[in-house]
Design a protein around this motif. Structure first.
Motif, short mmCIF file in Angstrom:
data_model
loop_
_atom_site.label_atom_id
_atom_site.label_comp_id
_atom_site.label_asym_id
_atom_site.label_seq_id
_atom_site.Cartn_x
_atom_site.Cartn_y
_atom_site.Cartn_z
N THR A 214 30.45 52.14 57.04
CA THR A 214 29.97 52.16 55.66
C THR A 214 30.70 53.20 54.82
OG1 THR A 214 28.22 53.68 56.22
CG2 THR A 214 27.68 51.34 56.32
N ALA A 215 30.45 53.15 53.54
CA ALA A 215 31.14 54.00 52.58
C ALA A 215 31.00 55.50 52.85
CB ALA A 215 30.66 53.66 51.18
N PRO A 216 29.84 56.03 53.23
CA PRO A 216 29.77 57.49 53.39
C PRO A 216 30.75 58.04 54.41
CG PRO A 216 27.56 56.56 53.39
CD PRO A 216 28.53 55.41 53.41
N PHE A 217 31.03 57.30 55.46
CA PHE A 217 31.94 57.81 56.49
C PHE A 217 33.39 57.48 56.18
CE2 PHE A 217 27.86 57.79 58.55
CZ PHE A 217 27.85 59.02 59.14
N ALA A 218 33.62 56.62 55.21
CA ALA A 218 34.99 56.31 54.81
C ALA A 218 35.56 57.46 53.99
CB ALA A 218 35.02 55.02 54.01
N GLY A 219 34.80 58.00 53.07
CA GLY A 219 35.22 59.14 52.27
C GLY A 219 34.53 60.39 52.77
N THR A 220 35.09 61.02 53.76
CA THR A 220 34.43 62.15 54.39
C THR A 220 34.74 63.44 53.63
OG1 THR A 220 36.28 62.25 55.89
CG2 THR A 220 34.30 61.16 56.69
N ALA A 221 33.89 63.79 52.71
CA ALA A 221 34.06 65.00 51.93
C ALA A 221 32.71 65.66 51.74
CB ALA A 221 34.67 64.67 50.58
N LEU A 222 32.76 66.92 51.37
CA LEU A 222 31.54 67.66 51.08
C LEU A 222 30.98 67.20 49.74
CD1 LEU A 222 29.96 70.01 52.43
CD2 LEU A 222 31.20 71.54 50.91
N VAL A 223 29.71 66.82 49.73
CA VAL A 223 29.09 66.30 48.51
C VAL A 223 27.92 67.21 48.14
CG1 VAL A 223 27.83 64.34 47.52
CG2 VAL A 223 29.71 63.93 49.12
N ARG A 224 27.89 67.62 46.88
CA ARG A 224 26.79 68.46 46.40
C ARG A 224 25.55 67.59 46.22
NH1 ARG A 224 27.35 73.49 42.99
NH2 ARG A 224 25.21 74.18 42.92
N THR A 225 24.43 68.01 46.83
CA THR A 225 23.19 67.23 46.75
C THR A 225 22.09 67.96 46.00
OG1 THR A 225 22.50 68.12 48.89
CG2 THR A 225 23.65 65.99 48.90
N GLY A 226 22.33 69.20 45.62
CA GLY A 226 21.35 69.98 44.89
C GLY A 226 21.86 71.38 44.68
N PRO A 227 21.02 72.24 44.10
CA PRO A 227 21.46 73.62 43.91
C PRO A 227 21.63 74.30 45.28
CG PRO A 227 19.18 73.33 43.19
CD PRO A 227 19.69 71.99 43.59
N ASN A 228 22.84 74.69 45.55
CA ASN A 228 23.19 75.36 46.80
C ASN A 228 22.89 74.50 48.03
OD1 ASN A 228 24.58 77.57 47.74
ND2 ASN A 228 22.72 78.71 48.23
#
Length: 176
Positions: free
Chosen positions: A67-81
């Motif tokens: 699936t898409a999340p494992f295709a683009g393996t990068a750090l993604v901001r999900t909230g403050p800190n």
């Protein structure tokens, strides 16, 4: 009659002394066993760290490595800190590696495998998740100290297992 009384008193004294002696030895044995148990637990925690429960596993073979999340393996901001990263294990590497994360941020790792069982462990932390094909495991950790952390595979995964080392670089006070 006095011989019988003397013998009876002697037997009573002997049994009292023997019972006291037995109680002392039983007490000593219990103390030694307790110390052995405490020492064993201490060294297990010292060697392996305290094992914590992971955030959980999602069983969805269609959503694992394809699936898409494992295709683009990068750090993604999900909230403050707070950040998340999808880690993909494959013979014999971790993707992404090296991974740069900010110091003091809560990082949620979503881990799966593209081929066989792998182990996602970061020594010196409580991160330890089994990467299973078709299953997404997750764990959240906050890196309090800057530096380089190794990701090792702690499940034998084949002939290149010993070379399956990734890197997490914790940047001091970095804001992504």
């Amino acid at each position: 009659m006095s011989d019988i009384t003397a013998q009876s008193e002697f037997e009573d004294a002997f049994h009292q002394a023997a019972e006291r002696h037995e109680r002392v030895w039983v007490f000593i044995a219990m103390v030694l066993l307790s110390l052995l148990l405490i020492g064993t637990l201490f060294f297990v925690v010292l060697d392996y760290g305290v094992v914590v429960k992971t955030d959980g596993y999602q069983t969805n073979p269609a959503a694992a490595a394809t699936t898409a999340p494992f295709a683009g393996t990068a750090l993604v901001r999900t909230g403050p800190n707070a950040y998340s990263v999808h880690m993909l294990a494959h013979m014999w590497a971790w993707t992404p590696s090296p991974l740069h994360v900010p110091q003091g941020a809560a990082i949620t790792f979503y881990v799966t495998s593209a081929d066989v069982l792998h182990g996602f462990q970061v020594p010196g932390t409580t991160i330890n998740v089994t990467a299973v094909p078709g299953i997404i495991g997750s764990v959240t950790y906050t890196f309090e100290h800057a530096g380089t952390y190794n990701i090792i595979c702690n499940e034998y995964c084949g002939i290149g297992h010993q070379n399956m080392i990734g890197r997490i670089i914790v940047d001091p006070e970095r804001r992504l």
